[in-house]
Scaffold this motif. Sequence first.
Motif, PDB file in Angstrom:
ATOM      1  N   VAL A  83       0.889  -1.226   0.112  1.00 27.68           N
ATOM      2  CA  VAL A  83      -0.022   0.068  -0.059  1.00 27.68           C
ATOM      3  C   VAL A  83       0.782   1.425   0.069  1.00 27.68           C
ATOM      4  CG1 VAL A  83      -1.901   1.163   1.340  1.00 27.68           C
ATOM      5  CG2 VAL A  83      -1.876  -1.126   1.157  1.00 27.68           C
ATOM      6  N   LEU A  84       1.790   1.306   0.923  1.00 25.80           N
ATOM      7  CA  LEU A  84       2.712   2.483   0.858  1.00 25.80           C
ATOM      8  C   LEU A  84       3.547   2.695  -0.424  1.00 25.80           C
ATOM      9  CD1 LEU A  84       4.454   4.661   2.633  1.00 25.80           C
ATOM     10  CD2 LEU A  84       5.987   2.925   3.114  1.00 25.80           C
ATOM     11  N   GLU A  85       4.007   1.504  -0.845  1.00 22.46           N
ATOM     12  CA  GLU A  85       5.096   1.735  -2.221  1.00 22.46           C
ATOM     13  C   GLU A  85       3.839   1.890  -3.433  1.00 22.46           C
ATOM     14  OE1 GLU A  85       6.613  -2.072  -2.004  1.00 22.46           O
ATOM     15  OE2 GLU A  85       8.247  -1.407  -0.609  1.00 22.46           O
ATOM     16  N   SER A  86       2.602   1.875  -3.055  1.00 23.23           N
ATOM     17  CA  SER A  86       1.725   2.104  -4.423  1.00 23.23           C
ATOM     18  C   SER A  86       1.418   3.568  -4.249  1.00 23.23           C
ATOM     19  CB  SER A  86       0.277   1.499  -4.072  1.00 23.23           C
ATOM     20  OG  SER A  86      -0.466   1.952  -3.027  1.00 23.23           O
ATOM     21  N   PHE A  87       1.847   4.469  -3.350  1.00 21.59           N
ATOM     22  CA  PHE A  87       1.786   5.850  -3.402  1.00 21.59           C
ATOM     23  C   PHE A  87       2.642   6.706  -4.308  1.00 21.59           C
ATOM     24  CE2 PHE A  87       0.545   5.531   1.489  1.00 21.59           C
ATOM     25  CZ  PHE A  87      -0.631   4.966   1.065  1.00 21.59           C
ATOM     26  N   ALA A  88       3.729   5.810  -4.821  1.00 27.26           N
ATOM     27  CA  ALA A  88       4.760   6.365  -5.597  1.00 27.26           C
ATOM     28  C   ALA A  88       5.422   7.519  -5.069  1.00 27.26           C
ATOM     29  CB  ALA A  88       4.218   6.585  -7.061  1.00 27.26           C
ATOM     30  N   LEU A  89       6.033   7.723  -4.068  1.00 28.31           N
ATOM     31  CA  LEU A  89       6.433   8.775  -3.245  1.00 28.31           C
ATOM     32  C   LEU A  89       7.817   9.323  -3.743  1.00 28.31           C
ATOM     33  CD1 LEU A  89       5.256   8.041   0.334  1.00 28.31           C
ATOM     34  CD2 LEU A  89       3.975   9.287  -1.350  1.00 28.31           C
ATOM     35  N   GLY A  90       8.334   8.533  -4.441  1.00 22.18           N
ATOM     36  CA  GLY A  90       9.843   9.155  -4.862  1.00 22.18           C
ATOM     37  C   GLY A  90      10.727   9.186  -3.877  1.00 22.18           C
ATOM     38  N   THR A  91      11.405  10.256  -3.704  1.00 23.35           N
ATOM     39  CA  THR A  91      12.416  10.594  -2.664  1.00 23.35           C
ATOM     40  C   THR A  91      11.972  10.566  -1.302  1.00 23.35           C
ATOM     41  OG1 THR A  91      12.113  12.700  -2.901  1.00 23.35           O
ATOM     42  CG2 THR A  91      13.959  11.791  -4.370  1.00 23.35           C
ATOM     43  N   ARG A  92      10.590  10.757  -0.937  1.00 23.39           N
ATOM     44  CA  ARG A  92      10.062  10.763   0.288  1.00 23.39           C
ATOM     45  C   ARG A  92      10.251   9.119   0.757  1.00 23.39           C
ATOM     46  NH1 ARG A  92       7.278  15.075   1.763  1.00 23.39           N
ATOM     47  NH2 ARG A  92       7.076  16.826   0.244  1.00 23.39           N
ATOM     48  N   LEU A  93       9.827   8.165  -0.202  1.00 28.43           N
ATOM     49  CA  LEU A  93       9.768   6.662   0.300  1.00 28.43           C
ATOM     50  C   LEU A  93      11.457   6.611   0.439  1.00 28.43           C
ATOM     51  CD1 LEU A  93       7.757   4.594   0.278  1.00 28.43           C
ATOM     52  CD2 LEU A  93       8.638   3.825  -1.657  1.00 28.43           C
ATOM     53  N   VAL A 106       2.755  -1.417 -10.092  1.00 31.57           N
ATOM     54  CA  VAL A 106       2.289  -2.594  -9.542  1.00 31.57           C
ATOM     55  C   VAL A 106       0.515  -2.687  -9.038  1.00 31.57           C
ATOM     56  CG1 VAL A 106       2.521  -4.074  -7.756  1.00 31.57           C
ATOM     57  CG2 VAL A 106       4.688  -3.113  -9.071  1.00 31.57           C
ATOM     58  N   GLU A 107       0.431  -1.331  -8.558  1.00 34.11           N
ATOM     59  CA  GLU A 107      -0.767  -1.364  -7.850  1.00 34.11           C
ATOM     60  C   GLU A 107      -1.909  -1.113  -9.040  1.00 34.11           C
ATOM     61  OE1 GLU A 107      -4.039  -1.096  -5.248  1.00 34.11           O
ATOM     62  OE2 GLU A 107      -1.796  -1.568  -4.793  1.00 34.11           O
ATOM     63  N   ARG A 108      -1.754  -0.474  -9.977  1.00 36.57           N
ATOM     64  CA  ARG A 108      -2.401  -0.329 -11.311  1.00 36.57           C
ATOM     65  C   ARG A 108      -2.674  -1.725 -12.062  1.00 36.57           C
ATOM     66  NH1 ARG A 108       0.622   4.477 -11.888  1.00 36.57           N
ATOM     67  NH2 ARG A 108       1.957   3.457 -13.752  1.00 36.57           N
ATOM     68  N   LEU A 109      -1.749  -2.420 -11.798  1.00 41.97           N
ATOM     69  CA  LEU A 109      -1.847  -3.863 -12.709  1.00 41.97           C
ATOM     70  C   LEU A 109      -2.634  -4.642 -11.664  1.00 41.97           C
ATOM     71  CD1 LEU A 109       1.552  -4.352 -14.020  1.00 41.97           C
ATOM     72  CD2 LEU A 109      -0.171  -4.072 -15.253  1.00 41.97           C
ATOM     73  N   ARG A 110      -2.451  -4.420 -10.583  1.00 40.42           N
ATOM     74  CA  ARG A 110      -3.293  -5.453  -9.470  1.00 40.42           C
ATOM     75  C   ARG A 110      -4.695  -5.009  -9.813  1.00 40.42           C
ATOM     76  NH1 ARG A 110      -0.555  -4.167  -5.558  1.00 40.42           N
ATOM     77  NH2 ARG A 110       0.669  -6.130  -5.550  1.00 40.42           N
ATOM     78  N   ARG A 111      -5.007  -3.590  -9.501  1.00 43.54           N
ATOM     79  CA  ARG A 111      -6.316  -3.611  -9.783  1.00 43.54           C
ATOM     80  C   ARG A 111      -7.018  -4.138 -11.337  1.00 43.54           C
ATOM     81  NH1 ARG A 111      -5.876   2.779  -7.920  1.00 43.54           N
ATOM     82  NH2 ARG A 111      -5.518   2.230  -5.686  1.00 43.54           N
ATOM     83  N   ALA A 112      -6.059  -3.887 -12.314  1.00 39.68           N
ATOM     84  CA  ALA A 112      -6.672  -4.159 -13.634  1.00 39.68           C
ATOM     85  C   ALA A 112      -6.910  -5.985 -13.737  1.00 39.68           C
ATOM     86  CB  ALA A 112      -5.784  -4.010 -14.430  1.00 39.68           C
ATOM     87  N   TYR A 113      -5.818  -6.481 -12.808  1.00 37.94           N
ATOM     88  CA  TYR A 113      -5.936  -8.178 -12.740  1.00 37.94           C
ATOM     89  C   TYR A 113      -7.104  -8.602 -11.980  1.00 37.94           C
ATOM     90  CZ  TYR A 113      -1.168  -8.463 -14.623  1.00 37.94           C
ATOM     91  OH  TYR A 113      -0.052  -8.322 -15.358  1.00 37.94           O
ATOM     92  N   ARG A 114      -7.443  -7.987 -10.951  1.00 39.85           N
ATOM     93  CA  ARG A 114      -8.634  -8.078 -10.079  1.00 39.85           C
ATOM     94  C   ARG A 114      -9.725  -7.976 -10.776  1.00 39.85           C
ATOM     95  NH1 ARG A 114      -6.495  -5.516  -4.343  1.00 39.85           N
ATOM     96  NH2 ARG A 114      -5.071  -7.327  -3.914  1.00 39.85           N
ATOM     97  N   GLN A 115      -9.899  -6.761 -11.678  1.00 45.18           N
ATOM     98  CA  GLN A 115     -11.060  -6.604 -12.323  1.00 45.18           C
ATOM     99  C   GLN A 115     -11.379  -7.562 -13.549  1.00 45.18           C
ATOM    100  OE1 GLN A 115     -13.058  -4.042 -11.816  1.00 45.18           O
ATOM    101  NE2 GLN A 115     -14.673  -4.696 -13.349  1.00 45.18           N
ATOM    102  N   LEU A 116     -10.212  -7.964 -14.325  1.00 48.36           N
ATOM    103  CA  LEU A 116     -10.384  -9.152 -15.343  1.00 48.36           C
ATOM    104  C   LEU A 116     -10.733 -10.448 -14.870  1.00 48.36           C
ATOM    105  CD1 LEU A 116      -7.154  -8.099 -17.556  1.00 48.36           C
ATOM    106  CD2 LEU A 116      -9.576  -7.993 -18.172  1.00 48.36           C
ATOM    107  N   GLY A 117     -10.225 -10.554 -13.359  1.00 46.65           N
ATOM    108  CA  GLY A 117     -10.638 -12.034 -12.864  1.00 46.65           C
ATOM    109  C   GLY A 117     -12.072 -11.786 -12.410  1.00 46.65           C
ATOM    110  N   ARG A 118     -12.854 -10.941 -12.421  1.00 43.45           N
ATOM    111  CA  ARG A 118     -14.190 -10.971 -12.028  1.00 43.45           C
ATOM    112  C   ARG A 118     -15.183 -11.160 -13.276  1.00 43.45           C
ATOM    113  NH1 ARG A 118     -13.462  -5.669  -9.539  1.00 43.45           N
ATOM    114  NH2 ARG A 118     -12.764  -6.038  -7.406  1.00 43.45           N
TER     115      ARG A 118
END
Length: 299
Positions: free
Chosen positions: A43-53, A287-299
Amino acid sequence: MTDSAGGRFADYGRPRRVDGGLKARSTRGAIGRSWWSRRFLEVLESFALGTRLTRGRSYARAGQVVRLDVAPGEVTAVVQGSRAEPYQVRVALPVFPPALWSRIEEQLAGQAFFSARLLAGDLPGELEELFAEAGAPLFPTGVADLRQRCSCPDFAVPCKHLAATFYLLAEAFDADPFELLHWRGRSRAELLDRLRALRGSGGSSTVDEVAAATVDRPVDAGAEAAPAGAARALAGLTPAPLAETVDRFWVPPVPLPDRPPTLATGPDLLLRQLGAPAPAIGGPGLVERLRRAYRQLGR
């Protein structure tokens, strides 16, 4: 005005050194060893925080987090930055209502195999499925699920102090998965008492024996993690002579579940195994965008 863009809050200088701060056990690479801590950090890494991360991870490894406390619905931390006064950090996540916890506990108590794993300090993957089926995901699904606050002057959320807290929190979950459940509203003692009551006298001995291996301890991300799973459950056992146990050799140590553990996985299993791609092709946000797409396709 953000530090990722080289703005004013990047100009405060190096953080003040902390003696006795909580340091991440991981000194390089990814943080988080168990599947549940890595799942939380997704979840944290899906924020795409760059140098903040990056800077938040450096803070966690340098021991800039002075204190970290987990309570139902709230994680609080004190993080030392470049100013004399440490920053106060708070991350809130809604607790699950008692009725939902009751349903989850009844399912856990009905399957001794799963409850024994949990009580041995190992979160079974099916636990995430149980919460999902109940309509209450165990892990935050996005930044909107978390209410984050830091007393630092940086208005961006999450800032590096919040990011450092997330990393230390993930390692706290590694050391004691009950802290994740505590954050969601069920303490270790409450959960164990409830499982004992539900299993009754017929299953209480198994629950108590396994639970005895999981003693209460404070959250200390700098301490070595205790043995988990089977290692913890078997610690201290003295093997009996074979002649005394041969008649029980093929008997399972705990009752097997009515329904064997499933190997079914979500459509994002490959993403969990591969990790985040390089920044040039999308980084953690992809990663987060692909995860959401895969879950949508899985339905």
